[in-house]
Design an enzyme around this catalytic site. Structure first.
Site, short mmCIF file in Angstrom:
data_model
loop_
_atom_site.label_atom_id
_atom_site.label_comp_id
_atom_site.label_asym_id
_atom_site.label_seq_id
_atom_site.Cartn_x
_atom_site.Cartn_y
_atom_site.Cartn_z
N HIS A 171 0.84 -1.22 0.00
CA HIS A 171 0.00 0.00 0.00
C HIS A 171 0.86 1.26 0.00
O HIS A 171 0.41 2.31 0.47
CB HIS A 171 -0.95 0.05 1.20
CG HIS A 171 -1.69 -1.23 1.46
ND1 HIS A 171 -2.97 -1.46 0.97
CD2 HIS A 171 -1.32 -2.35 2.10
CE1 HIS A 171 -3.36 -2.67 1.35
NE2 HIS A 171 -2.37 -3.25 2.03
N SER A 292 15.04 22.01 -15.36
CA SER A 292 13.83 22.82 -15.56
C SER A 292 14.27 24.18 -16.06
O SER A 292 15.29 24.72 -15.63
CB SER A 292 13.08 22.94 -14.25
OG SER A 292 12.29 24.11 -14.26
N LYS A 298 15.99 21.68 -10.15
CA LYS A 298 15.31 20.45 -10.59
C LYS A 298 16.21 19.54 -11.41
O LYS A 298 17.02 19.98 -12.21
CB LYS A 298 14.08 20.81 -11.45
CG LYS A 298 12.97 21.50 -10.70
CD LYS A 298 12.18 20.57 -9.80
CE LYS A 298 11.27 19.64 -10.56
NZ LYS A 298 10.16 20.33 -11.21
N GLU A 305 9.86 8.90 -17.02
CA GLU A 305 8.48 9.35 -17.26
C GLU A 305 8.01 8.94 -18.65
O GLU A 305 6.86 8.53 -18.85
CB GLU A 305 8.39 10.87 -17.10
CG GLU A 305 8.61 11.33 -15.67
CD GLU A 305 8.78 12.83 -15.59
OE1 GLU A 305 7.79 13.51 -15.34
OE2 GLU A 305 9.90 13.33 -15.80
N TYR A 332 -9.07 -12.49 -46.57
CA TYR A 332 -8.42 -11.18 -46.49
C TYR A 332 -9.42 -10.05 -46.70
O TYR A 332 -10.34 -10.14 -47.52
CB TYR A 332 -7.31 -11.08 -47.55
CG TYR A 332 -6.63 -9.72 -47.55
CD1 TYR A 332 -5.59 -9.46 -46.67
CD2 TYR A 332 -7.05 -8.70 -48.40
CE1 TYR A 332 -4.99 -8.22 -46.63
CE2 TYR A 332 -6.44 -7.46 -48.39
CZ TYR A 332 -5.41 -7.21 -47.49
OH TYR A 332 -4.82 -5.98 -47.46
#
Ligand code: ARG
Length: 478
Positions: A171, A292, A298, A305, A332
């Site tokens: 969790h 950044s 940063k 990501e 096809y």
């Protein structure tokens, strides 16, 4: 509202596709040509198209359908075309619709009449199915090699960090201490199953559609076993209708990719969390982060990501082709031309993700003191205390759980970790607790105790990592 100017005029006859234009008085409307053309993307099949044509021509010559002279002209013509494409000289003319027509037309331009005989006992329907299977087989081999490389990177890091503590979560709450190596090896297991799924799909797709012709087979005395063998297929497909209609091999690849992308996405997400300041579990170097433009402090984990985000297109591609195939009558239909872009896109995105992930895994530096500190927080050895009460005081686990809960509450109130809680505080909750308990409350004791097979104990992790490294040695990996 964007208005697109479309040319709906009919093309002059000169734009007619000579390969199927016999019955057609005029060429297609430009818009028809645009929607019909696949050359823009299926040119990626060129090597496999040429390989298929070579095998077909050799077989035709062997059974006496092509003369030896024509056969030689076809083979050297195909050699020359391969060289043209390789060197970038080949002109991909969209009027020719797809890669099959583009190559055949060029062959005829180069060698004349013999080029027009190549398409005997074949259709683009079995041709494209053959090309696509061959292409995908190569893609699967490349992705397998890349996945092995990522597994090797993870295992190398796992071996280095077989004894490095980190908090294990359930969790996303601190659960029990684990080792960093153990965590990384969990991904190695997942990736091994991805490789297994690739291998399963490869074995199923490795049958030859060539010679199924349009859908019904052919009246020519062809040898499908010979072309299958020449192309490295295990056997010819047994049903000509299935051979030109089936795309489950592509769907299976896309499904395998979707699952694999989810594995990569979970690892990417963890890396993103781990290198955020509140976690600070690992650091990525400048090689795998970006800055950044406004916040000088940063370091953004963009590669991770983007791997996380590629999962969107990869799982979307599976749904796209499932939807194309749903309800298509045999055999096809042109709908099936839409099978290639999702597969190409998925293979590209998967390959790039694997490469970037491998780079990041080599690059990331675990922050050892921070990991140790985090692993000791959150009363992570509470289960060890409960287990001790069961083992040493012979309490029932449920009672041990309850008593441990009360001890944790006391430690929380005193704002002190379990291993620093005075013995007297514990004895106030259960008088039989004695000094022996202290030996199980430390992080390292907790880790070492989890020596069950597959557990997080450093010696277990080191053994698992060593076993993987041996299996993944480049000449062993399979
Ligand atoms: N470009 C076509 C495809 O990708 C090749 C097969 C065309 N067959 C046909 N009967 N029009 O599906």
């Amino acid at each position: 509202m964007i208005s697109v100017k479309q040319d709906v005029s009919t093309n002059p006859t000169s734009a007619r596709n000579a390969q199927w234009g016999g019955r057609f008085a005029a060429g297609p409307a430009a818009i028809m040509r645009d929607i019909n053309a696949s050359l823009g993307f299926d040119r990626r099949l060129w090597r496999h198209d040429i390989a298929g044509s070579r095998a077909h021509a050799t077989m035709l010559a062997h059974v006496g359908i092509l003369s030896e002279l024509d056969h030689e002209a076809i083979q050297s013509g195909l050699d020359a075309i391969a060289a043209e494409i390789e060197s970038g000289q080949f002109v991909f003319d969209p009027v020719l619709e797809d890669i099959h027509m583009a190559i055949e037309s060029r062959l005829t331009t180069r060698i004349g009449e013999a080029g027009r005989r190549l398409h005997t006992a074949r259709s683009r329907n079995d041709q494209v199915a053959t090309d696509f299977r061959l292409w995908l087989r190569d893609a699967i081999d490349g992705l397998t090699t890349q996945t092995h490389a990522l597994m090797r990177a993870l295992t190398t890091r796992a071996a280095e960090h077989a004894a490095t503590p980190m908090p294990g979560f359930t969790h996303l709450q601190t659960a029990q201490p684990i080792t960093f190596g153990h965590h990384l090896l969990a991904y190695v297991e997942m990736l091994a199953r991805d490789v297994g799924r690739l291998a399963d799909g490869r074995a199923r797709l490795n049958e030859s559609p060539l010679g199924a012709a349009a859908l019904a087979g052919t009246g020519f005395p062809i040898d499908r076993t010979a072309t299958a063998a020449a192309l490295g297929f295990a056997r010819p497909m047994a049903n000509s209708i299935d051979a030109v209609s089936a795309r489950d091999f592509a769907l299976e690849f896309l499904a395998t990719a979707a699952i694999a992308a989810i594995h990569l996405s979970r690892l990417a997400e963890e890396i993103i969390l781990w290198c955020s300041a509140p976690f600070s579990f690992v650091t990525l170097s400048d090689a795998f982060t970006t800055g950044s433009s406004i916040m000088p402090q940063k370091r953004n984990p963009d590669a991770a990501e983007l791997i996380r985000a590629k999962t969107g297109r990869i799982s979307g591609n599976l749904l796209a082709l499932l939807t194309v195939m749903k309800g298509l009558p045999l055999a096809y239909a042109k709908d099936m031309q839409e099978d290639k872009e999702p597969v190409f896109d998925t293979a590209d995105a998967w390959s790039l993700s694997l490469a970037a992930m491998e780079g990041m895994v080599h690059d990331m530096q675990p922050n050892l003191s921070r990991l140790r500190e985090a692993a000791s927080q959150g009363f992570s050895t509470a289960t060890d205390l409960a287990d001790w009460l069961v083992r040493t005081l012979h309490l029932a686990f449920r009672d041990a759980h309850h008593i441990t809960g009360r001890i944790v509450a006391r430690a929380e109130a005193l704002n002190c970790p379990l291993e620093a809680l005075p013995l007297a505080e514990m004895q106030a909750i259960h008088p039989d607790i004695d000094a022996r308990v202290l030996s199980v409350l430390s992080l390292d004791a907790s880790l070492a105790s989890r020596a069950s097979y597959g557990g997080t104990a450093p010696n277990q992790v080191a053994a698992q990592a060593a076993a993987w490294l041996a299996r993944l040695a480049p000449d062993h990996a399979k």
